[in-house]
Scaffold this motif. Structure first.
Motif, mmCIF file in Angstrom:
data_model
loop_
_atom_site.group_PDB
_atom_site.id
_atom_site.type_symbol
_atom_site.label_atom_id
_atom_site.label_comp_id
_atom_site.label_asym_id
_atom_site.label_seq_id
_atom_site.Cartn_x
_atom_site.Cartn_y
_atom_site.Cartn_z
ATOM 1 N N LEU A 91 0.874 -1.175 0.000
ATOM 2 C CA LEU A 91 0.000 0.000 0.000
ATOM 3 C C LEU A 91 0.913 1.228 0.000
ATOM 4 O O LEU A 91 1.666 1.439 0.964
ATOM 5 C CB LEU A 91 -0.904 0.000 1.243
ATOM 6 C CG LEU A 91 -1.678 1.289 1.535
ATOM 7 C CD1 LEU A 91 -2.523 1.734 0.356
ATOM 8 C CD2 LEU A 91 -2.558 1.097 2.785
ATOM 9 N N VAL A 92 0.888 1.954 -1.101
ATOM 10 C CA VAL A 92 1.731 3.152 -1.216
ATOM 11 C C VAL A 92 0.814 4.373 -1.202
ATOM 12 O O VAL A 92 0.062 4.618 -2.157
ATOM 13 C CB VAL A 92 2.591 3.129 -2.503
ATOM 14 C CG1 VAL A 92 3.577 4.298 -2.480
ATOM 15 C CG2 VAL A 92 3.341 1.803 -2.641
ATOM 16 N N CYS A 93 0.853 5.110 -0.110
ATOM 17 C CA CYS A 93 -0.056 6.246 0.067
ATOM 18 C C CYS A 93 0.480 7.475 -0.671
ATOM 19 O O CYS A 93 1.690 7.697 -0.744
ATOM 20 C CB CYS A 93 -0.186 6.578 1.550
ATOM 21 S SG CYS A 93 -0.708 5.175 2.548
ATOM 22 N N ALA A 94 -0.462 8.283 -1.165
ATOM 23 C CA ALA A 94 -0.105 9.556 -1.809
ATOM 24 C C ALA A 94 0.922 9.326 -2.919
ATOM 25 O O ALA A 94 2.053 9.813 -2.861
ATOM 26 C CB ALA A 94 0.417 10.548 -0.756
ATOM 27 N N ALA A 95 0.498 8.574 -3.930
ATOM 28 C CA ALA A 95 1.480 8.034 -4.888
ATOM 29 C C ALA A 95 1.172 8.348 -6.343
ATOM 30 O O ALA A 95 1.702 7.696 -7.229
ATOM 31 C CB ALA A 95 1.587 6.520 -4.695
ATOM 32 N N SER A 96 0.344 9.362 -6.610
ATOM 33 C CA SER A 96 0.109 9.677 -8.030
ATOM 34 C C SER A 96 1.239 10.515 -8.601
ATOM 35 O O SER A 96 1.395 10.615 -9.810
ATOM 36 C CB SER A 96 -1.227 10.408 -8.212
ATOM 37 O OG SER A 96 -1.200 11.679 -7.609
#
Ligand code: NAP
Length: 262
Positions: free
Chosen positions: A11-16
């Motif tokens: 789960l990679v948060c804030a990844a756009s």
């Protein structure tokens, strides 16, 4: 080097965009299935498409939402079949003078940059320990080690997370069961956030954007800003099986900008 991560879920948060995206790219490149989040859906979907093209064998799930809210965290966690790797990230608090920040401003910063990662750690690490492997990487800031006066909200909230991690990472029920929790402290990385900061300095001071960027570059011994790919590579290594003995550390990646021996 095979990092031993093929088939795991991250789960990679804030990844756009930016550093989170760099981490998602590096992990997907190692065969890790990824759930990526961001608030804006268009950039998030574009990044998901890039990741699928980069690593056709991995599963890429994009979850639009604000990771600093309970709803955003629940949606992200629900989309991830099993969180083997958690990369905690969110936008940084605004710069300014502490005289202008009221209680609300502080609560927002603490919510985003301290309590959100702690909530996600709480939701995932015991499961990781039960399976005998887990990695948490928190994206913090070089400002934790070398505070920047106008980033008081960041210095304060991130230092709270850092203190929490220092103790929690060393719990035997985590560290002795294959779970590591570490922080990466970025210096200056070429991302939208960095460029946005320079643009605002340029506008306020009447200088050209190029001149502001060149002046900052001069403060970095490496003579340049870091790239999200370099940041992601460090994150992927921290998640590797080889990095299982790195526990509760704060890894500075700043092109030599911090001037101390340690
Ligand atoms: P960036 O290029 O602006 O990217 C930020 C990413 O996070 C975007 O994908 C953004 O998408 C997403 N995001 C922001 N707030 C979010 C939220 N509440 N929920 C979900 N996603 C969210 O920023 P960056 O440079 O990669 O910075 C990442 C972190 O590292 C920040 O906390 C920053 O303060 C810290 N940092 C960066 C540097 C640097 O030099 N770049 C240095 C030190 C510390 P949406 O806006 O669509 O949500």
């Amino acid at each position: 080097m095979d990092l031993g991560l093929r088939g795991k879920w991250a789960l990679v948060c804030a990844a756009s965009k930016g550093l989170g995206k760099g981490c998602a790219q590096a992990l997907a490149g190692e065969g890790v299935n990824v759930v990526i989040t961001a608030r804006g859906d268009a950039a998030l979907q574009a990044t998901a498409a890039e990741l699928r093209a980069l690593a056709p064998a991995v599963q890429v799930v994009a979850v639009a939402g604000d990771i600093t809210t309970p709803e955003g965290r629940t949606a992200a966690l629900t989309a991830c079949p099993q969180v083997d790797i958690l990369v905690n990230n969110a936008g940084g608090p605004p710069p300014g003078d502490f005289r202008d920040w009221d209680r609300e401003a502080w609560l927002k910063a603490v919510e985003a940059n301290m309590l959100t990662p702690i909530e996600l750690i709480r939701a995932t690490v015991d499961g990781m320990a039960g399976r005998g492997y887990g990695r948490v990487v928190n994206i913090t800031s070089s400002s934790v080690k070398a505070p920047i006066d106008f980033l008081g909200l960041s210095n304060g909230a991130r230092s709270g997370l850092t203190g929490f991690v220092a103790g929690t990472a060393r719990q035997a029920r985590l560290a002795a069961h294959g779970v590591t929790i570490n922080n990466i402290l970025p210096g200056s990385f070429d991302t939208d956030r960095l460029r946005g900061g320079f643009a605002s300095v340029a506008q306020k001071s009447g200088q050209a954007l190029d001149a502001v960027m060149a002046a900052r570059r001069k403060t970095v011994p490496a003579g340049r800003f870091g790239t999200p790919a370099e940041f992601g590579a460090l994150c992927a290594y921290l998640c590797s099986l080889q990095a299982g003995y790195i526990v509760g550390q704060n890894l500075l990646i700043d092109g030599g900008a911090y001037p101390g021996t340690f």
